[in-house]
Design a protein around this motif. Sequence first.
Motif, short mmCIF file in Angstrom:
data_model
loop_
_atom_site.label_atom_id
_atom_site.label_comp_id
_atom_site.label_asym_id
_atom_site.label_seq_id
_atom_site.Cartn_x
_atom_site.Cartn_y
_atom_site.Cartn_z
N ARG A 94 42.54 76.77 39.15
CA ARG A 94 43.32 76.71 38.30
C ARG A 94 44.91 76.42 37.96
O ARG A 94 45.71 76.51 37.44
CB ARG A 94 42.76 76.96 37.09
N GLU A 114 49.97 79.69 37.41
CA GLU A 114 47.93 78.52 36.87
C GLU A 114 48.62 78.31 35.33
O GLU A 114 49.36 78.95 34.46
CB GLU A 114 47.80 80.01 35.98
N ALA A 116 45.79 75.74 33.74
CA ALA A 116 45.13 74.82 33.25
C ALA A 116 44.00 75.85 32.41
O ALA A 116 43.85 77.53 33.39
CB ALA A 116 44.01 74.44 34.57
N PRO A 117 43.16 76.19 31.64
CA PRO A 117 42.74 77.13 30.74
C PRO A 117 41.74 77.21 31.62
O PRO A 117 40.95 77.02 32.69
CB PRO A 117 41.96 76.02 29.71
N GLU A 118 40.69 78.70 31.59
CA GLU A 118 39.77 79.61 32.12
C GLU A 118 38.87 78.33 32.27
O GLU A 118 37.60 79.13 32.87
CB GLU A 118 39.42 80.52 31.16
N ASP A 119 38.19 77.99 31.19
CA ASP A 119 37.42 77.25 31.71
C ASP A 119 36.86 75.39 32.48
O ASP A 119 36.59 74.52 32.39
CB ASP A 119 36.51 77.03 29.59
N SER A 143 41.63 68.09 34.50
CA SER A 143 41.09 68.82 34.55
C SER A 143 39.17 68.51 33.72
O SER A 143 39.19 67.77 32.97
CB SER A 143 41.24 70.68 34.25
N MET A 153 45.40 67.06 30.75
CA MET A 153 46.09 68.39 29.60
C MET A 153 47.36 68.20 30.60
O MET A 153 48.40 67.85 30.91
CB MET A 153 45.00 69.49 30.67
N ALA A 155 51.06 70.94 29.19
CA ALA A 155 51.74 71.95 28.84
C ALA A 155 53.14 72.28 28.84
O ALA A 155 53.68 70.82 29.59
CB ALA A 155 51.37 73.48 29.40
N LYS A 165 51.14 76.78 25.94
CA LYS A 165 49.48 77.17 26.16
C LYS A 165 48.45 75.87 26.22
O LYS A 165 49.25 75.13 25.58
CB LYS A 165 48.70 77.37 24.90
N PRO A 166 47.79 75.34 27.54
CA PRO A 166 47.26 73.70 27.62
C PRO A 166 46.71 73.43 26.58
O PRO A 166 46.50 73.57 25.22
CB PRO A 166 46.48 74.07 29.06
N LYS A 167 46.97 72.27 26.63
CA LYS A 167 46.25 71.15 25.27
C LYS A 167 45.56 69.72 26.47
O LYS A 167 46.49 70.09 26.77
CB LYS A 167 47.01 71.38 24.24
#
Length: 297
Positions: A94, A114, A116-119, A143, A153, A155, A165-167
């Motif tokens: 990620r 890092e 990308a978000p955790e999921d 992602s 995504m 950031a 925070k990624p969106k």
Amino acid sequence: MADNYAGYLFAYFKGNETAEEEQVYFALSKGNDALHWHELNGGRPILTSYLGECGVRDPYLARSPQGDKFYLVATDLSIYRNPGWNRAVTSGSRSIMVWHSYDLVHWSDQRMAEVAPEDAGCAWAPEIFYDAGCQQYKVFWASIGSGRYHRMMVAETKDFVHFGKPKVYMDYGYSVLDATLIEHKGLIYRFAKGKNIIQEVGTGFEHDKYKMIHQQVEQDFMVRGEGPIIFKSNVEEKWYLFIDEFGFRGYIPLVTSDLGSGNWQIPAHYTLPGQPRHGSVIPVTLMEYDRLLQVYG
């Protein structure tokens, strides 16, 4: 600065048949001829990854708005060392890899960021867009999300060390990846790999209603395409769109003199570097061009 541009620098990786192919390579155009190139450093890597998966793909070069600093970001992925695309998509890195340079020949130590978000299952093909309005860089990548398809995504960062925070940037309900942008006359032209290579236009980076110009850019020219690269000629009103016909002929250049038309042509003659895969092209000044030649031959 555009008046001083003397050529183009192409950053790319070569494949995944060996560990060396998944590193960063450079090629230099023959002057301002964007259709003929020679490889630098004897065709050997310029940058080698020692972090994460120890392989890097999809290198993207960007010049700072002041013109005096360069950033290179890339995917942290080695298919050679870790075979299997399912793993790479659903439980890959990620993080992205980051280098910076002030002259394109002396590079910083590699850094892992890092983003990308955790999921997320992966962070693929990162690119950079400088937003003058908020004076921040927008780093965007693909992602796998909860819908189990690729979404773009984004950031924000000022320094490539600290990221917001990624969106979600682009979610079309099916996999969209490899997005790349170019500005022209107050508009942003966006290319991406969806079901085909698409070309859209919008009035700002995060303008939510991009207008579709062409849904199948590559279809008249190749079997399939990915990894679009878009850049403007240094010397005339012309744009180049390189598309990778992966598994077949590799990168194929398309050209247009009207970016907004969506009408592309394949040139009669071109010589690209040996086996380039997804990368990026930036213009370079005469001083930068000569220095790259002097150092890398």
